[in-house]
Design a protein around this motif. Structure first.
Motif, PDB file in Angstrom:
ATOM      1  N   GLU A 136       0.828  -1.208   0.000  1.00 22.72           N
ATOM      2  CA  GLU A 136       0.000   0.000   0.000  1.00 22.72           C
ATOM      3  C   GLU A 136       0.863   1.258   0.000  1.00 22.72           C
ATOM      4  N   LYS A 137       1.909   1.260   0.805  1.00 20.75           N
ATOM      5  CA  LYS A 137       2.824   2.401   0.854  1.00 20.75           C
ATOM      6  C   LYS A 137       3.560   2.543  -0.484  1.00 20.75           C
ATOM      7  N   ALA A 138       3.964   1.409  -1.058  1.00 18.68           N
ATOM      8  CA  ALA A 138       4.650   1.435  -2.349  1.00 18.68           C
ATOM      9  C   ALA A 138       3.755   2.060  -3.414  1.00 18.68           C
ATOM     10  N   LEU A 139       2.481   1.678  -3.418  1.00 13.00           N
ATOM     11  CA  LEU A 139       1.537   2.236  -4.388  1.00 13.00           C
ATOM     12  C   LEU A 139       1.373   3.740  -4.171  1.00 13.00           C
ATOM     13  N   ASN A 176       7.223   0.177 -27.144  1.00 14.38           N
ATOM     14  CA  ASN A 176       7.718  -1.198 -27.266  1.00 14.38           C
ATOM     15  C   ASN A 176       7.818  -1.937 -25.941  1.00 14.38           C
ATOM     16  N   HIS A 177       7.132  -1.467 -24.916  1.00 13.40           N
ATOM     17  CA  HIS A 177       7.138  -2.126 -23.607  1.00 13.40           C
ATOM     18  C   HIS A 177       6.229  -3.360 -23.685  1.00 13.40           C
ATOM     19  N   ILE A 178       6.827  -4.477 -24.094  1.00 11.50           N
ATOM     20  CA  ILE A 178       6.071  -5.702 -24.376  1.00 11.50           C
ATOM     21  C   ILE A 178       5.245  -6.169 -23.178  1.00 11.50           C
ATOM     22  N   ASP A 179       5.801  -6.080 -21.973  1.00 13.95           N
ATOM     23  CA  ASP A 179       5.064  -6.549 -20.800  1.00 13.95           C
ATOM     24  C   ASP A 179       3.801  -5.727 -20.554  1.00 13.95           C
ATOM     25  N   ALA A 180       3.851  -4.429 -20.829  1.00 11.13           N
ATOM     26  CA  ALA A 180       2.660  -3.591 -20.669  1.00 11.13           C
ATOM     27  C   ALA A 180       1.600  -3.977 -21.700  1.00 11.13           C
ATOM     28  N   ILE A 186       2.902   0.982 -10.601  1.00 14.21           N
ATOM     29  CA  ILE A 186       1.497   1.146 -10.222  1.00 14.21           C
ATOM     30  C   ILE A 186       0.661   0.016 -10.832  1.00 14.21           C
ATOM     31  N   SER A 187       0.867  -0.230 -12.106  1.00 15.65           N
ATOM     32  CA  SER A 187       0.130  -1.310 -12.761  1.00 15.65           C
ATOM     33  C   SER A 187       0.377  -2.650 -12.066  1.00 15.65           C
ATOM     34  N   THR A 188       1.619  -2.909 -11.726  1.00 10.27           N
ATOM     35  CA  THR A 188       1.991  -4.167 -11.083  1.00 10.27           C
ATOM     36  C   THR A 188       1.389  -4.290  -9.690  1.00 10.27           C
ATOM     37  N   LEU A 189       1.452  -3.226  -8.923  1.00  6.71           N
ATOM     38  CA  LEU A 189       0.956  -3.269  -7.546  1.00  6.71           C
ATOM     39  C   LEU A 189      -0.564  -3.411  -7.469  1.00  6.71           C
ATOM     40  N   LEU A 190      -1.259  -2.996  -8.501  1.00  7.78           N
ATOM     41  CA  LEU A 190      -2.720  -3.084  -8.496  1.00  7.78           C
ATOM     42  C   LEU A 190      -3.236  -4.473  -8.856  1.00  7.78           C
TER      43      LEU A 190
END
Length: 160
Positions: free
Chosen positions: A26-29, A81-85, A49-53
């Protein structure tokens, strides 16, 4: 009177990494969100942010899935080109939000950015098959063997 922040987006981002490493998600987000508030073009903070959610062991809420998708969109706008996104955004659309037509369009847009991305083809094939569009799925699958397509290995698939 305008107050000028002495904190930089990178400082917030680095603090967010520390908080995540210490298990305080939560703090990281919160810290990552502060980083993008200061610098809306901080793609690493948007990716965090995307990962933490998206929880690792359970399904995200619809709100968090939507927020994570929006963060993916920001990352892609900054780093096309951010394939993971691209992969996460497509999966959120189809798997979490049940938005199959937008998920197909998402994968089509990915292929405009990199027409040799066989991962996007495979994800499109799977989605078409899930929708019962087997003939289209088979036609699409043939693209994996087109000249110049990137070939996936098992490690790439396992990582995703």
């Amino acid at each position: 009177m305008i107050k000028i922040s002495t904190e930089s987006s990178d400082e917030y981002y680095l603090d967010a990494i520390d908080a995540e490493n210490n298990g305080n998600l939560e703090k990281a987000l919160e810290l990552a969100e502060k980083a993008v508030k200061i610098d809306p073009e901080h793609s690493d903070a948007w990716w965090m942010i995307s990962t933490l959610l998206i929880p690792k062991k359970e399904r995200p809420t619809l709100i968090n899935a939507s927020r994570s998708l929006n963060a993916c969109k920001r990352v892609i706008k900054l780093q096309p080109n951010h394939i993971d996104a691209w992969i996460r955004g497509g999966r959120i659309l189809s798997d979490e939000l049940g938005m199959y037509d937008p998920a197909l369009e998402w994968r089509h847009e990915r292929r405009k950015v990199d027409s040799t991305d066989s991962q996007a083809v495979i994800e499109t094939v799977a989605l078409l098959a899930d929708l019962g569009l087997y003939h289209q799925s088979l036609d699409e699958l043939q693209r994996v063997w087109d000249p110049g397509m990137k070939q996936l290995n098992f490690e790439q698939q396992k990582h995703k």
